[in-house]
Design a protein around this motif. Structure first.
Motif, PDB file in Angstrom:
ATOM      1  N   VAL A  19       1.317  -1.624   0.211  1.00 56.22           N
ATOM      2  CA  VAL A  19       0.384   0.339   0.025  1.00 56.22           C
ATOM      3  C   VAL A  19       0.645   1.109   0.107  1.00 56.22           C
ATOM      4  N   SER A  20      -0.354   1.927  -0.465  1.00 50.36           N
ATOM      5  CA  SER A  20       1.025   3.460  -0.548  1.00 50.36           C
ATOM      6  C   SER A  20       0.515   4.383   0.397  1.00 50.36           C
ATOM      7  N   SER A  21      -0.272   4.145   1.375  1.00 56.20           N
ATOM      8  CA  SER A  21      -0.720   4.759   2.436  1.00 56.20           C
ATOM      9  C   SER A  21      -0.126   4.688   4.076  1.00 56.20           C
ATOM     10  N   SER A  22      -0.217   4.703   4.713  1.00 59.14           N
ATOM     11  CA  SER A  22       0.162   4.371   6.628  1.00 59.14           C
ATOM     12  C   SER A  22      -1.410   3.708   6.863  1.00 59.14           C
ATOM     13  N   TRP A  23      -1.038   2.556   7.675  1.00 58.86           N
ATOM     14  CA  TRP A  23      -2.214   1.287   7.736  1.00 58.86           C
ATOM     15  C   TRP A  23      -3.198   2.164   8.753  1.00 58.86           C
ATOM     16  N   ASN A  24      -3.037   2.980  10.084  1.00 55.97           N
ATOM     17  CA  ASN A  24      -3.951   3.515  10.042  1.00 55.97           C
ATOM     18  C   ASN A  24      -5.427   4.502   9.750  1.00 55.97           C
ATOM     19  N   LYS A  25      -4.820   5.372   8.558  1.00 57.50           N
ATOM     20  CA  LYS A  25      -5.575   5.939   8.061  1.00 57.50           C
ATOM     21  C   LYS A  25      -6.212   4.934   6.643  1.00 57.50           C
ATOM     22  N   ILE A  26      -5.961   4.051   6.436  1.00 57.08           N
ATOM     23  CA  ILE A  26      -6.393   2.978   5.863  1.00 57.08           C
ATOM     24  C   ILE A  26      -7.640   2.259   6.604  1.00 57.08           C
ATOM     25  N   TYR A  27      -7.036   1.882   7.696  1.00 55.77           N
ATOM     26  CA  TYR A  27      -7.796   1.707   9.100  1.00 55.77           C
ATOM     27  C   TYR A  27      -9.593   2.326   9.084  1.00 55.77           C
ATOM     28  N   ALA A  28      -9.612   3.715   9.093  1.00 58.31           N
ATOM     29  CA  ALA A  28     -10.021   5.121   9.338  1.00 58.31           C
ATOM     30  C   ALA A  28     -10.832   5.078   8.243  1.00 58.31           C
ATOM     31  N   SER A  29     -10.394   4.698   7.229  1.00 53.39           N
ATOM     32  CA  SER A  29     -11.644   5.389   5.969  1.00 53.39           C
ATOM     33  C   SER A  29     -12.182   3.987   5.632  1.00 53.39           C
TER      34      SER A  29
ATOM     35  N   PHE B 290     -10.347   5.773  -1.106  1.00 56.03           N
ATOM     36  CA  PHE B 290     -11.284   7.136  -0.260  1.00 56.03           C
ATOM     37  C   PHE B 290      -9.669   8.153   0.310  1.00 56.03           C
ATOM     38  N   LEU B 291      -8.695   7.883   0.404  1.00 58.73           N
ATOM     39  CA  LEU B 291      -7.785   7.941   0.285  1.00 58.73           C
ATOM     40  C   LEU B 291      -7.240   9.556  -0.398  1.00 58.73           C
ATOM     41  N   ASN B 292      -7.839   8.870  -1.659  1.00 57.48           N
ATOM     42  CA  ASN B 292      -6.916   9.514  -3.088  1.00 57.48           C
ATOM     43  C   ASN B 292      -7.145  11.428  -3.442  1.00 57.48           C
ATOM     44  N   GLU B 293      -7.277  12.176  -3.213  1.00 55.36           N
ATOM     45  CA  GLU B 293      -7.584  13.951  -3.351  1.00 55.36           C
ATOM     46  C   GLU B 293      -8.088  13.506  -4.633  1.00 55.36           C
ATOM     47  N   GLU B 294      -7.862  12.972  -5.897  1.00 58.13           N
ATOM     48  CA  GLU B 294      -8.882  13.006  -7.105  1.00 58.13           C
ATOM     49  C   GLU B 294     -10.028  12.247  -7.247  1.00 58.13           C
ATOM     50  N   TYR B 295     -10.795  11.686  -6.333  1.00 58.87           N
ATOM     51  CA  TYR B 295     -11.051  11.126  -5.634  1.00 58.87           C
ATOM     52  C   TYR B 295     -12.797  12.089  -5.280  1.00 58.87           C
TER      53      TYR B 295
ATOM     54  N   THR C 131     -23.475 -15.256 -22.495  1.00 58.51           N
ATOM     55  CA  THR C 131     -23.294 -15.822 -21.493  1.00 58.51           C
ATOM     56  C   THR C 131     -23.919 -14.631 -19.705  1.00 58.51           C
ATOM     57  N   GLY C 132     -24.691 -13.648 -19.756  1.00 57.30           N
ATOM     58  CA  GLY C 132     -24.994 -12.913 -18.581  1.00 57.30           C
ATOM     59  C   GLY C 132     -23.745 -12.221 -17.880  1.00 57.30           C
ATOM     60  N   SER C 133     -22.480 -12.131 -18.480  1.00 57.17           N
ATOM     61  CA  SER C 133     -21.426 -11.914 -17.754  1.00 57.17           C
ATOM     62  C   SER C 133     -20.187 -11.129 -18.885  1.00 57.17           C
ATOM     63  N   CYS C 134     -19.019 -10.856 -17.904  1.00 54.89           N
ATOM     64  CA  CYS C 134     -17.844 -10.208 -18.677  1.00 54.89           C
ATOM     65  C   CYS C 134     -16.311  -9.789 -18.088  1.00 54.89           C
ATOM     66  N   ILE C 135     -16.020 -10.458 -18.801  1.00 57.68           N
ATOM     67  CA  ILE C 135     -14.190  -9.841 -18.286  1.00 57.68           C
ATOM     68  C   ILE C 135     -13.599  -8.633 -18.569  1.00 57.68           C
ATOM     69  N   ILE C 136     -13.305  -7.934 -17.578  1.00 53.55           N
ATOM     70  CA  ILE C 136     -12.548  -6.717 -17.556  1.00 53.55           C
ATOM     71  C   ILE C 136     -11.089  -6.965 -17.030  1.00 53.55           C
ATOM     72  N   LYS C 137     -10.134  -6.266 -17.462  1.00 55.10           N
ATOM     73  CA  LYS C 137      -8.701  -6.182 -17.047  1.00 55.10           C
ATOM     74  C   LYS C 137      -8.068  -5.207 -16.301  1.00 55.10           C
ATOM     75  N   ASP C 138      -7.410  -4.974 -16.045  1.00 56.41           N
ATOM     76  CA  ASP C 138      -6.285  -3.700 -15.431  1.00 56.41           C
ATOM     77  C   ASP C 138      -6.814  -3.128 -14.322  1.00 56.41           C
ATOM     78  N   ILE C 139      -6.876  -4.223 -13.698  1.00 58.80           N
ATOM     79  CA  ILE C 139      -7.646  -4.114 -12.260  1.00 58.80           C
ATOM     80  C   ILE C 139      -6.483  -3.697 -11.602  1.00 58.80           C
ATOM     81  N   LYS C 140      -6.404  -3.049 -10.473  1.00 60.03           N
ATOM     82  CA  LYS C 140      -5.805  -3.104  -9.065  1.00 60.03           C
ATOM     83  C   LYS C 140      -5.979  -4.385  -7.883  1.00 60.03           C
ATOM     84  N   SER C 141      -4.828  -4.571  -8.286  1.00 62.28           N
ATOM     85  CA  SER C 141      -5.049  -5.513  -6.567  1.00 62.28           C
ATOM     86  C   SER C 141      -4.753  -4.890  -5.666  1.00 62.28           C
ATOM     87  N   GLY C 142      -4.836  -5.905  -4.657  1.00 63.13           N
ATOM     88  CA  GLY C 142      -4.904  -5.759  -3.453  1.00 63.13           C
ATOM     89  C   GLY C 142      -6.377  -6.101  -2.638  1.00 63.13           C
ATOM     90  N   ILE C 143      -6.835  -5.652  -2.077  1.00 60.50           N
ATOM     91  CA  ILE C 143      -7.865  -5.720  -1.384  1.00 60.50           C
ATOM     92  C   ILE C 143      -8.706  -4.777  -1.534  1.00 60.50           C
TER      93      ILE C 143
END
Length: 361
Positions: free
Chosen positions: A142-152, A255-260, A210-222
């Motif tokens: 992660v690029s942010s501190s874990w206490n900020k991630i926990y709070a968000s 939620f920690l990104n200002e652009e969002y 099929t009622g389904s689709c596959i998308i790429k370039d997803i940011k991995s993680g939690i």
């Protein structure tokens, strides 16, 4: 002048008598005592033999002099100052104790003193608390501190608090899951066998077939999953009773990104699918494509095990390590419209949020 008894005997015989030995063969030496020394007070016997307070001539020449008992001049010990073998500010002990505290309790503990604040603000403590409370097996970079991630993640915020507040009605937290690979399967069908479409086609073609689709370039993680209930997105009439159900997922750091926050990043419609017939349930699911078989066999496709009774119309959710799904039974209707939306971190960035929405026709 007094003489030793051995000297007297030696004068009579001409020979000096050897000193008497003890049990180990060592000789005993007697010291000559003056009348004043005999009268001197003695320290009680503590198991090492008696010693005299008055120093002898040999003691004055360099040997250690034993002083008498003196009173203590230091402050008296009390229950509040007495600290036996346990040290209250032992960092390893409090680091271990913090493993049993939630985020609110950690903040309260850190507010008691500077030492506790420094101790509980360790990244390892908040990383452990975040993984424990989100129930995910392992951390990701992660690029942010874990206490900020926990709070968000646990301050009660959700995506509609930042944008489109007027459309929001209700929500519930489903939980957290992980996306290891950069590809995911999105589907609206959970009945029967899970169908994985071919990647060569467009998203619209995959949804139609099929009622389904596959998308790429997803940011991995939690990723965090919520279920949102919002007002009709088609009209702005206050008398409209239309609602829309949305499976709302996001990367844990979104939620920690200002652009969002300032709206620079927004959702884009990548595909939609319309079912113009009576539909029994509104469903939506997201699978990590790398673990789709394991997630499908974990019980997510066994709807009877987690969707409730046939007359239960309350929304239900199911989450595993690498997948999440929602299911809501519907009354008789004329069909349903399913929309698929994604949000990118910038024009060419990774996908950081996914939505699957269902609206009655």
């Amino acid at each position: 002048m007094k003489t030793r008894s051995s000297d007297v005997q030696g004068a009579n015989t001409g020979k000096r008598k050897a000193p008497e030995g003890d049990e180990n063969g060592r000789g005993k030496r007697r010291s000559v005592q003056s009348d004043e020394q005999k009268k001197a007070p003695q320290i009680g016997d503590y198991g090492r033999g008696k010693k005299r307070l008055a120093p002898s001539n040999e003691q004055k020449k360099g040997k250690k002099i034993l002083r008498g008992i003196r009173s203590c001049v230091s402050p008296r010990c009390s229950a509040s100052t007495h600290r036996p073998s346990f040290f209250w500010f032992e960092q390893d002990a409090w680091t271990y104790i913090s493993r049993f505290l939630d985020g609110k309790s950690l903040v309260m503990l850190g507010a008691t003193s500077k030492w506790f604040h420094k101790t509980v603000m360790e990244e390892s403590i908040w990383r452990f608390a975040c993984l424990r409370d989100l129930q995910v097996p392992r951390p990701f970079p992660v690029s942010s501190s874990w206490n900020k991630i926990y709070a968000s993640a646990f301050d009660g915020s959700h995506s509609y608090l930042f944008h489109q507040k007027e459309k929001h009605i209700d929500w519930m937290r489903i939980g957290a899951f992980t996306l290891d690979s950069r590809m995911s399967l999105l589907t609206e069908s959970l009945s029967g066998q899970l169908k994985v479409p071919r990647v060569q086609g467009t998203i619209e073609q995959m949804l139609q077939s099929t009622g389904s689709c596959i998308i790429k370039d997803i940011k991995s993680g939690i990723w965090i999953a919520d279920l949102q209930l919002v007002r009709c997105p088609v009209c702005d009439l206050s008398t409209c009773d239309g609602t829309m159900q949305t499976l709302d997922t996001r990367h844990i750091e979104l939620f920690l990104n200002e652009e969002y926050k300032d709206g620079s990043w927004d959702y884009n419609l990548i595909g939609s699918h319309k079912l113009q017939k009576d539909t029994s349930a509104a469903c939506g699911a997201i699978f990590d494509l790398k673990h789709v078989k394991a997630s499908a066999s974990s019980g997510i496709l066994h709807l009877k095990s987690w969707t409730g009774e046939p007359d239960d119309s309350q929304p239900k959710a199911f989450i595993t390590t690498h997948a999440v799904a929602v299911h809501t039974r519907l009354q008789k209707n004329e069909g349903i419209l399913v929309k698929y939306q994604t949000m990118k971190a910038g024009t060419d960035g990774d996908i950081v949020a996914i939505r699957i929405s269902q609206q009655l026709l």
